[in-house]
Every structure is written in C-alpha cells, then in structure tokens.
Scaffold this active site. Structure first.
Site, PDB file in Angstrom:
ATOM      1  N   ASP A  71      35.937  45.513  39.229  1.00  0.00           N
ATOM      2  CA  ASP A  71      36.121  44.814  37.957  1.00  0.00           C
ATOM      3  C   ASP A  71      34.791  44.189  37.549  1.00  0.00           C
ATOM      4  O   ASP A  71      33.751  44.502  38.122  1.00  0.00           O
ATOM      5  CB  ASP A  71      37.276  43.808  38.031  1.00  0.00           C
ATOM      6  CG  ASP A  71      36.963  42.583  38.883  1.00  0.00           C
ATOM      7  OD1 ASP A  71      35.825  42.481  39.403  1.00  0.00           O
ATOM      8  OD2 ASP A  71      37.844  41.717  39.027  1.00  0.00           O
ATOM      9  N   ARG A 121      46.198  34.925  34.296  1.00  0.00           N
ATOM     10  CA  ARG A 121      44.799  34.475  34.327  1.00  0.00           C
ATOM     11  C   ARG A 121      44.200  34.609  32.931  1.00  0.00           C
ATOM     12  O   ARG A 121      44.095  35.700  32.386  1.00  0.00           O
ATOM     13  CB  ARG A 121      43.961  35.269  35.332  1.00  0.00           C
ATOM     14  CG  ARG A 121      42.503  34.816  35.340  1.00  0.00           C
ATOM     15  CD  ARG A 121      41.718  35.236  36.574  1.00  0.00           C
ATOM     16  NE  ARG A 121      41.411  36.655  36.620  1.00  0.00           N
ATOM     17  CZ  ARG A 121      40.607  37.219  37.514  1.00  0.00           C
ATOM     18  NH1 ARG A 121      40.049  36.464  38.466  1.00  0.00           N
ATOM     19  NH2 ARG A 121      40.385  38.524  37.501  1.00  0.00           N
TER      20      ARG A 121
END
Length: 539
Positions: free
Chosen positions: A449, A168
C-alpha cells in the site's frame, strides 16, 4: 431558512452524485460536514504548519525527545484510557483492506475478530472510491450488501456474528477536493469520519457495536486532541453519549512515538489503544531525519522489526498501552498466498508465523493480516499463546526505553543495486496502480500500500542525497538513480497492459529519487491526477 439550509450556504459538491450516492450525501449529512469543517479546519491548518516548523527544527539538528511540558501526564499513574467497547474486547486478528464491495463482503466473512475498512493507505482517494466505500459500509452495517458479479454471488455469512467494523479515515494532511465549504476543500479526515459517523453511529450501537475508528499519520498529541474535540462535537450533535466513539491510533511517525502516553491521554474517554504501523514508521524515520547522514538506513529488507529502533518502539508501545489499560495492536502481515509454488508458499507462511509469534510473545493484544488466508495462521499463534481475550495484564515493567533507543540507527545490513531496483519497482508499480485508482497492489506476493511505496522513494532520495556507495562499489548519485529509474520504468511499461501509466509514474518518481525535491507525501503529490472536481452538483 432552516438550520440545515443555513449550514449549506457556500457548500459545494464538485463530484458526480449518483442515485446511490444521494443516500450518503443528504442535505443533513452535508450540513454536518460543513459544521465540522468550519469548527475544526483552522486548528487542522495550524497543526499542519506545526509539522513544517518541527521539521525545520529537526533539519537543524534538534532531534525529538520526550516532552518536558507533559511529564506530569506520563508520571501520573492514576489515569486510564476508556474500557474496551462492545466488540473490541478481543481483537486478536484484524483484517485490513479497501472498501470496495467485494473486499467488504470477503473481509466480513473472514475468520477474524475485526475488519478495518480503509479509506486511507490501501484506497486511492478518487471521488468514486470514497463515495462507493461509504455506500458499501452503510449497506454492510444494515446487512444489505450482497451482490452478484458475473456468475459469482457475494453474500454475508449468517452462521455467526460478523467481525467488528472499524473505519480508517484519511490523515489530517489530505484534502477532499470534491467537497468544498466556503470555497475551501474539506479535510479528507473530516469527510470520511463525518459521513460514516452521521449515517451509521446509531445503527451500529443498536446492533451491539459502536462507531469505531482507526486514526492514521498523527504526529503529536495535539493532533489527537483535535480528534477528541471532533468526537465530542459529533456525539453531542446527534444526541449520543460522549465516550461512545472509540479511536485506535496508529503510531506510525517517529514524533508520535515520543508522545504515546499523551496521545492516549488526549483521547482517554475514546481511546481503544495504539497500533504499530510498521512501514509508515520506517518512512517517517527516514523522512524526518533525511538531512542527516548518520540516519541512512540499509536496504529495506534489512530493516526488520528486530533492529534496535523498531524493537524499542514496539516495546514502548506495548508497555504504554497496558499501563493505561488499552489495546496494543501489532503490525501487518502483507504476504499473499503463492498458489503455484508450494515450497515458496510454505516459506512465506512460516515467515508470517514467526512474525506473529514475536508479536504475541512481546505482549501485543492482536495483529493485522491483509489476506483472509493468513487469518488462520495468525489466529492459531494468538490462540496458543494468548488464552485470554487480550494481554493487558502483561505490563512489561522490565522495559525502560530512552530517546536514544528510539533513535538508534545501528542497523546491520548493506545498500545494494538489487535493493535500489526493488525500491524502484515497488514505487513505480504502486504509483502506477494508484494513478489508475487502485490503492492496494500485489507485488511479488506482498500486498503493498502507500506506506511501502513511501519507504521505497524515501530510501532512494536519502541514498542519492548522501551519495552512498553500494556494496558493489557504485556511488549513488542523481545520474545513477535516474538511469536505473528509466530502465525500470521502460521495462515495466513494456511488460504492462496497453494504456498503463508507468511512464507518468516515472515522471513523478524522477522528482523524488535524486536527493533534491522531496514531497511530504506521495499521495498528496499525485492527488490532482486522480481528482476531477467539476461543476457543482445540486444539494
């Protein structure tokens, strides 16, 4: 002058380059990055300005809707996305995490089908983190990543095929200030994609896989078109057939939710589906409609996947993906095992099981976990209810989602002081870790996160902006928000280890919770604190 040297004119690396890093930051790779920047950065900047213009329209009350100009694409039943690539047919459980060496080994040794190696929301983009992540993936692909830490050895298992690797990259809005071309910082997206692709694409294909990516934070199909153009140039550049790359798009913005079919269409030769990015989607929902009091949401614990606007988004994503023959991936289970409390752990794991059961019954083809211990629970549920490699045959013809469904804020719940304090605690704890270069923080047995920190600060901003009253009867205003923030920051700073950054995090957070200034992204707001461009290293 060689072609490579010509491309390297006015290219500068402003971060330290170790001997290990030199195998990644080769002249040839840097020349490729320069080509990507010079070809695509003007379009990227124009698309980022388009986001600003669109926000201004939403602020005026022009809410998102399905695009009339692309109706012909949505109505055309004949086109499909690309068929699943090698290693991506069955994706029932994907583990996600940053790209530090220990995580890379542990993730690839997990009982999962794929590993999303993350340069984005679970990594703080220090120069060292980004470059070491590239080194670690380079080594993992070549099965040379084993290492020893103290007395503990970390070795890749050899008893079975390892999970498929998906990288990613950072979103279009982020810069990489340590690498400049013609005096401009390169896009974090192009930097992460470019280095990984350039070094590993052919090696991955030779090993029976391919260069596969997760594409985050997109806000329109035009941003997907830009990725597709990047993919075509990259494949042509190294002599690889077009259509070898695959990109799974995270639908984690409310504007992208109205353009799912168009996003698959733009990437159709490279599409490997869409994913429900739960927390970022909630963040985007609050952010885009933050000026409108009728979009105020209750405590984050009340905004579950079954509230109307989230349920509509999930159903539309699954229907859209399966109509076009690509994967519809479920969201994150962020829980981590509670080792010292069996009863609390059992309850948490039951929550994971219920969430995964909801996903597989809805028609998802796979799901995410943040911790290897959750893989067995997710696998058990998907194995029981999905005997086939995926569920693309589940067409969800029963689903007919309207714009009103995607914007339905009828969310039962309340705003409480406890909810405010939890948001402050999560936001401060995450930001403090990020300022130390850590992008993935365990808080209250959840792996948080950047997305969850974004939800926390956006809710606080929204509540202060619109002067909501808590269930305890307290009006949320600037003074109240700042008082609670100071209490939380002081308590965390006192409790934390020496040299912690809670007071610095608190100073940044103070500008974000009063209903006045609002930064587009926390990560952009804090980036200068962890970036340290220096004198140029020799190429």
């Amino acid at each position: 002058m060689s072609q490579v040297d010509a491309q390297l004119k006015d290219v500068a690396i402003l971060g330290s380059v170790s001997n290990e890093a030199r195998k990644i930051l080769t002249k040839e790779a840097c020349a490729f990055l320069a080509i990507l920047h010079r070809t695509f950065n003007p379009t990227r900047k124009a698309l980022l300005q388009r986001r600003v213009d669109r926000q201004a329209e939403i602020d005026k009350g022009h809410l998102p809707d399905f695009l009339p100009e692309t109706k012909h694409i949505r109505d055309d039943p004949s086109w499909k996305g690309a068929p699943p690539a090698p290693g991506l047919v069955d994706r029932r459980v994907e583990i996600t995490g940053p790209t530090d060496r220990k995580m890379v080994v542990n993730a690839l040794n997990s009982d999962v089908w794929t590993y999303m190696a993350d340069f984005e929301d679970s990594s703080a983009p220090t120069w060292d983190n980004m470059i070491n992540g590239q080194i670690n993936l380079y080594d993992a692909i070549r099965r040379q990543v084993d290492f020893k830490q103290g007395q503990k050895e970390y070795k890749l298992r050899t008893d079975r095929t390892l999970p498929t690797l998906i990288a990613r990259a950072r979103g279009w809005h982020l810069d990489e200030k340590h690498f400049t071309v013609d005096g401009e910082p390169i896009s974090g997206s192009l930097f992460d994609f470019g280095l990984y692709f350039f070094h590993n694409a052919k090696e991955l294909v030779a090993r029976g896989f391919g260069p596969y990516f997760y594409l985050p934070k997109m806000e329109s199909h035009l941003e997907a078109r830009l990725w597709n153009d990047v993919f075509n140039l990259a494949q042509d550049y190294i002599g690889m057939p077009r259509g070898t790359i695959r990109g799974t798009v995270l639908i984690e913005t409310i504007t992208a939710a109205f353009e799912m079919e168009e996003i698959i269409y733009e990437l159709r030769d490279h599409s490997s589906g869409l994913n429900c990015g739960r927390w970022d989607y909630i963040f985007s929902f609050i952010k885009k409609f933050r000026q409108h009091p009728n979009f105020v949401l209750p405590d984050r614990s009340d905004v579950t996947m079954t509230v109307p606007f989230m349920d509509a988004y999930v159903k539309l994503l699954i229907k859209t993906c399966h109509k076009r023959g690509v994967h519809a991936m479920g969201g994150m289970a962020a829980q981590i095992p509670i080792k010292d409390n069996a009863e609390a752990n059992d309850k948490a794991m039951e929550g994971v099981r219920a969430d995964k059961l909801r996903e597989v019954r809805a028609g998802h083809d796979g799901t995410w976990v943040a911790h290897p211990a959750l893989a067995s629970i997710a696998s058990e549920v998907f194995n029981k209810y999905m005997p086939t490699p995926n569920q693309m045959h589940v067409r969800r013809e029963d689903v007919n989602i309207t714009a009103n469904d995607l914007l339905n804020t009828n969310v039962p719940g309340k705003i409480t002081e406890d909810g405010i304090r939890k948001n402050l605690n999560i936001g401060l704890s995450y930001m403090e870790g990020w300022l130390r270069g850590v992008g993935c923080i365990p808080i209250n047995y959840l792996m948080e996160d950047a997305a969850t920190a974004e939800v926390s600060r956006s809710q606080l901003w929204q509540w202060a902006r619109h002067g909501v009253t808590t269930s305890e009867g307290k009006k949320v205003d600037k003074a109240y928000a700042l008082r609670l923030l100071k209490e939380q920051a002081d308590a965390l700073a006192a409790k934390g280890p020496k040299g912690n950054k809670f007071q610095l995090a608190g100073r940044y957070f103070a500008g974000q919770v009063t209903g006045e200034d609002y930064a587009d992204f926390l990560t952009s707001l804090l980036y200068n604190e962890i970036s340290s461009p220096g004198t140029a290293s020799k190429l």
